[in-house]
Scaffold this active site. Structure first.
Site, PDB file in Angstrom:
ATOM      1  N   ASN A 120       4.073  -8.360  11.396  1.00  0.00           N
ATOM      2  CA  ASN A 120       4.295  -7.041  10.787  1.00  0.00           C
ATOM      3  C   ASN A 120       4.173  -5.916  11.816  1.00  0.00           C
ATOM      4  OD1 ASN A 120       4.455  -8.228   8.182  1.00  0.00           O
ATOM      5  ND2 ASN A 120       2.220  -8.277   8.093  1.00  0.00           N
TER       6      ASN A 120
ATOM      7  N   HIS B 223       0.178  -6.017  -4.031  1.00  0.00           N
ATOM      8  CA  HIS B 223      -0.645  -6.800  -3.111  1.00  0.00           C
ATOM      9  C   HIS B 223      -1.972  -7.195  -3.763  1.00  0.00           C
ATOM     10  CE1 HIS B 223      -3.005  -7.441   0.652  1.00  0.00           C
ATOM     11  NE2 HIS B 223      -1.849  -7.823   1.122  1.00  0.00           N
TER      12      HIS B 223
ATOM     13  N   HIS C  51       4.294  -1.241   4.111  1.00  0.00           N
ATOM     14  CA  HIS C  51       5.496  -1.739   4.794  1.00  0.00           C
ATOM     15  C   HIS C  51       6.595  -0.693   4.923  1.00  0.00           C
ATOM     16  CE1 HIS C  51       3.882  -5.775   4.882  1.00  0.00           C
ATOM     17  NE2 HIS C  51       3.461  -5.553   3.648  1.00  0.00           N
TER      18      HIS C  51
ATOM     19  N   LYS D 228      -0.011  -2.553  10.799  1.00  0.00           N
ATOM     20  CA  LYS D 228       1.385  -3.004  10.816  1.00  0.00           C
ATOM     21  C   LYS D 228       2.173  -2.124  11.780  1.00  0.00           C
ATOM     22  CE  LYS D 228       0.514  -5.552   6.734  1.00  0.00           C
ATOM     23  NZ  LYS D 228       0.143  -5.490   5.333  1.00  0.00           N
TER      24      LYS D 228
ATOM     25  N   GLU E 254       3.840  -0.423  -4.816  1.00  0.00           N
ATOM     26  CA  GLU E 254       4.098  -0.448  -3.378  1.00  0.00           C
ATOM     27  C   GLU E 254       5.431   0.210  -3.110  1.00  0.00           C
ATOM     28  OE1 GLU E 254       3.736  -4.514  -1.708  1.00  0.00           O
ATOM     29  OE2 GLU E 254       1.881  -4.585  -2.849  1.00  0.00           O
TER      30      GLU E 254
ATOM     31  N   SER F 270       5.700  -6.503  -0.284  1.00  0.00           N
ATOM     32  CA  SER F 270       5.381  -7.207   0.952  1.00  0.00           C
ATOM     33  C   SER F 270       6.031  -8.582   1.069  1.00  0.00           C
ATOM     34  CB  SER F 270       3.870  -7.338   1.111  1.00  0.00           C
ATOM     35  OG  SER F 270       3.311  -8.022   0.020  1.00  0.00           O
TER      36      SER F 270
ATOM     37  N   ASP G 285       1.128   2.290  -2.243  1.00  0.00           N
ATOM     38  CA  ASP G 285       0.767   1.514  -1.051  1.00  0.00           C
ATOM     39  C   ASP G 285       1.988   1.474  -0.129  1.00  0.00           C
ATOM     40  OD1 ASP G 285       0.120  -0.394   0.823  1.00  0.00           O
ATOM     41  OD2 ASP G 285      -0.670  -1.849  -0.619  1.00  0.00           O
TER      42      ASP G 285
HETATM   43  C1  LIG Z   1      -1.148  -5.868   4.643  1.00  0.00           C
HETATM   44  C2  LIG Z   1      -1.196  -5.167   3.323  1.00  0.00           C
HETATM   45  C3  LIG Z   1      -2.365  -4.582   2.843  1.00  0.00           C
HETATM   46  C4  LIG Z   1      -3.689  -4.771   3.521  1.00  0.00           C
HETATM   47  O1  LIG Z   1      -3.787  -4.092   4.713  1.00  0.00           O
HETATM   48  P1  LIG Z   1      -4.738  -4.703   5.839  1.00  0.00           P
HETATM   49  O2  LIG Z   1      -4.929  -3.583   6.766  1.00  0.00           O
HETATM   50  O3  LIG Z   1      -4.017  -5.855   6.415  1.00  0.00           O
HETATM   51  O4  LIG Z   1      -6.007  -5.127   5.155  1.00  0.00           O
HETATM   52  C5  LIG Z   1      -2.296  -3.861   1.686  1.00  0.00           C
HETATM   53  N1  LIG Z   1      -1.166  -3.757   0.989  1.00  0.00           N
HETATM   54  C6  LIG Z   1      -0.031  -4.337   1.397  1.00  0.00           C
HETATM   55  C7  LIG Z   1       1.208  -4.184   0.591  1.00  0.00           C
HETATM   56  C8  LIG Z   1      -0.017  -5.083   2.559  1.00  0.00           C
HETATM   57  O5  LIG Z   1       1.093  -5.700   2.937  1.00  0.00           O
END
Ligand SMILES: *Cc1c(COP(=O)(O)O)cnc(C)c1O
Length: 414
Positions: free
Chosen positions: A62, A148, A229, A260, A197, A201, A226
């Site tokens: 990522n 997520h 991505h 990411k 989101e 993801s 969220d």
């Molecule tokens: C990776 C991810 C998270 C968590 O983030 P980290 O910093 O890896 O703990 C939260 N939400 C989504 C959609 C993710 O892909």
């Protein structure tokens, strides 16, 4: 009290029982094609990774903009270690609120265009701390079916009533919001928080954000978005989907990760000063956890600044080229709307065991891509999840194409 010979053998027998039970559970995972194991990588993150002495073409990271190995981030981390050491000493409220954390949060607030921002040790911790700080058992949380795991865990921890709406199904969401509105009495008005989101993801599709914002406003619900991505890629300033859809100031809680596109590690919440102050006072994953190391904060800040600048713009454009080429290579139909920019392209296999077989076959061809299975996705929807990064070259894609042609053709993309 001394442990007698008999006591010791009883203790051993109990440990044996424990291991036997766990072994039985692991056997079931193996039978179901759900066994997972760690693979040691002996190189930095990049389009090529070293595993077991062999070089693999990597489509699993990522690190979308290729910043995890960028000299500016490395330098920033090294400088922070020199100036602030390796550990942060305590939680932020005790004595660990080091200058690099403040610098990062100021940079994030500027980047996101919000009044303030707060960082956590991970995105997971940000979700858990925030949702449990905002909601309690009298409240209602409504989540997209594909959010997520951190948001689901957070919802459970908060004790709020959890309702799930069909993936991107606003009709379903509206019926839940109408139900929630009916819970209001003259003395009680449950808070309602919607969580979704921007880019999902494991599917790479996007939320219908504009319509969703209008809907939540009509019902007086809050929205937590969220952007894990989408940050670094979507919008004129790469702030995320909220920017791309022009709704930044209508989303109460913007969440993201620093692990990411920003090339470091940690999580963040961006929003109003009141939101951030409430989290400082109430988010348990923030309060009761040692602050992230200064190097992580400094690297993330360098990442935020890079993303904002000229180089971020160039890398995001390059990423778009790679996404288009990767879609073509995988035979994935170009989606319309903002999802066309998503760097996540799943190749749906279905059966868990088959997904593993395909991932292994690709690995034999020198391509590293994960088989994503339950519980990360629903049973029977196992997939190979390809991610594009700005660092992939045309030669990398040609090599992937060759490897794919050597596979049995039992796959399709959504
Ligand atoms: C990776 C991810 C998270 C968590 O983030 P980290 O910093 O890896 O703990 C939260 N939400 C989504 C959609 C993710 O892909």
């Amino acid at each position: 009290m001394s442990v007698t010979g008999k006591g010791r053998s009883d203790a051993r027998a109990r440990v044996n029982d424990f291991d036997q039970e766990l072994t039985a559970r692991l056997d079931r995972l193996r039978q179901d094609g759900l066994w997972r194991e760690l693979r040691r990588i002996d190189s930095a993150q990049g389009t090529r990774v070293q595993i077991g002495g062999r070089s693999f073409l990597n489509f699993s990271s990522n690190d979308y903009l290729g910043l995890a190995t960028h000299p500016a981030l490395r330098e920033a981390a090294i400088r922070a270690i020199r100036d602030f050491g390796t550990g942060s000493g305590a939680s932020r409220l005790i004595c660990g609120s080091l200058a690099p954390h403040h610098g990062l949060e100021e940079a994030l607030a500027v980047f996101k265009g919000t009044a303030a921002a707060l960082t956590f040790s991970t995105g997971y911790a940000a979700a858990v701390g925030t949702i449990a700080a905002l909601l309690g058992p009298d409240d209602i949380i409504v989540v997209d079916r594909l959010v997520h795991a951190c948001c689901i865990d957070a919802a459970r921890l908060s004790g709020a009533k959890l309702r799930v709406f069909g993936h991107n199904d606003l009709t379903d969401l509206e019926s839940i919001l109408a139900w929630a509105a009916g819970k209001t009495t003259p003395t009680k008005r449950p808070r309602v928080l919607i969580v979704t989101e921007s880019v999902f993801s494991m599917d790479g599709d996007t939320a219908p954000l504009r319509a969703l914002v209008e809907l939540k406003e009509r019902y007086g619900a809050w929205l937590m978005l969220d952007e894990a991505h989408a940050t670094g890629m979507f919008g004129d300033h790469r702030r995320g989907l909220a920017e791309a859809e022009g709704v930044t100031d209508r989303v109460e809680i913007q969440m993201g990760t620093l692990g990411k596109a920003f090339g470091a590690s940690g999580g963040y919440i961006a929003g109003s000063r009141a939101l951030i102050d409430l989290l400082i006072n109430r988010a348990r994953s923030f309060i009761f956890s040692t602050a992230p190391v200064p190097a992580a904060a400094a690297a993330a800040r360098a990442g935020v600044e890079l993303v904002q600048g000229e180089e971020g713009c160039l890398r995001a454009t390059q990423l778009q080229n790679v996404v288009r080429q990767l879609r073509a290579t995988l035979g994935a139909a170009p989606p319309t709307g903002p999802a066309a920019m998503s760097a996540i392209i799943p190749l749906i296999i279905g059966d868990e065991g088959q997904a593993v077989v395909h991932a292994l076959a690709l690995r034999e061809q020198g391509v590293f891509v994960p088989a994503i299975r339950f519980p990360t996705v629903a049973r029977g929807s196992a997939r190979l999840r390809f991610t594009a990064t700005a660092s992939h070259s045309a030669a990398d894609l040609a090599e992937l194409d060759t490897a794919l042609r050597a596979l049995p053709r039992a796959t399709s993309t959504p």
